[in-house]
Design an enzyme around this catalytic site. Structure first.
Site: not given
Ligand code: GUN
Length: 295
Positions: A54, A98, A121
């Site tokens: 990211k 996350q 998200d």
């Molecule tokens: N963990 C795995 N995929 C994601 C996601 O798309 N967003 C978040 N916040 N955590 C994740």
């Protein structure tokens, strides 16, 4: 039949270019850049690797990015305080906590603490609710990535029989809501399979578009795929592999070799849905920045 391999990196690059252009426009209009702050708790290696991806993607398109890394022992109160600080920081357009969080933390309460206008998200109840009502603001990035990929591949989703394996809040549920809507890349007939489904293969064999999001290797075997179906594999699991330098390899939910003999098109793991998730997160961050700047 040997399936066409759907290249997620190629579609993601196209989205990156669009976002980079949008960020440049934002910058010239407002003399600042959108910002994403990621909150990463604990030391789960897969989470650390996603967050690195990211950060790199943000840097590529000109989005300012910061990751707040915290020890797994952080308290609920301290974590919520950090989020409240980010809610009040005008330089932060988007917040992503996350997941998964360590077990002692209340994931739902943490997500509820995020300002819904910064919830890139799409997991806050306000955004999840808006999506369910057909008025999407921020939808989760992985479902958006799956949909965009299908659109780019010219898969006709209008009236298509879509079967999703998995009902998670990050993928199965929001993807169902997205594909049920009227409009381009949607208006599908959606079936969701889960651990309570009686005859999974009977359901999946009806799918024109089969989306595997169960989260474990081998969840979809070749006999579960209708000949000519489009197969999208959302799963990413690490399996031990002593022939690899890292000691593991990534694998999806679908038995790829066999399924690609039956499907007409299929996404690989890695290099399929993963890059799309990151690129659609960038789209959400830019959108959050634009909404905030125009208010
Ligand atoms: N963990 C795995 N995929 C994601 C996601 O798309 N967003 C978040 N916040 N955590 C994740």
């Amino acid at each position: 039949m040997t399936a066409r391999i759907i290249d997620g990196k190629e579609v993601a690059s196209k989205v990156h270019e669009e976002v980079a252009a949008g960020v440049a426009e934002f910058k010239s209009k407002y003399d600042k850049v959108p910002g994403l702050t990621v909150v990463l708790v604990g030391d789960d290696p897969a989470s650390h690797s996603y967050v690195k991806g990211k950060e790199r993607a943000c840097e590529r398109v000109g989005i300012a990015t910061e990751t707040i890394r915290k020890d797994a022992s952080i308290s609920q109160e301290e974590l919520v305080e950090i989020i409240q600080g980010l809610n009040n920081d005008p330089a932060v357009s988007g917040i992503l906590v996350q997941l998964p969080l360590p077990k002692h933390l209340d994931e739902d309460a943490v997500i509820h603490a995020i300002d819904p206008m910064k919830d890139v998200d799409g997991l806050h109840p306000e955004n999840a609710g808006l999506l369910m009502l057909g008025q999407p603001r921020f939808a989760p990035a992985t479902p958006l990535g799956v949909q965009r990929m299908l659109v780019e591949q010219n898969v006709d989703m209008n009236g298509a029989q879509v079967v999703i394996v998995g009902r998670s809040k990050l993928v199965g549920m929001p993807l169902t809501a997205l594909l049920l809507q009227k409009g381009v890349g949607a208006n599908s007939t959606v079936t969701v399979c889960h651990t309570g489904t009686k005859d999974m293969a009977a359901e999946t064999r009806r799918a024109d578009v089969l989306i595997a999001a169960a989260g474990f290797p081998g969840a979809v075997t070749p006999d579960m795929v209708k000949p000519g179906a489009v197969v999208i594999d959302v799963g990413v699991s690490r399996v031990e592999d002593s022939t690899r330098k890292r000691g593991y390899r990534l694998t999806g939910d679908v038995e790829f070799e066999g399924a690609s003999e039956v499907a007409s098109a299929i996404t690989p793991v890695p290099g399929g849905v993963g890059p799309m998730t990151i690129s659609m997160l960038l789209v959400n961050v830019l959108q959050a920045a634009n909404i905030a700047a125009s208010n």
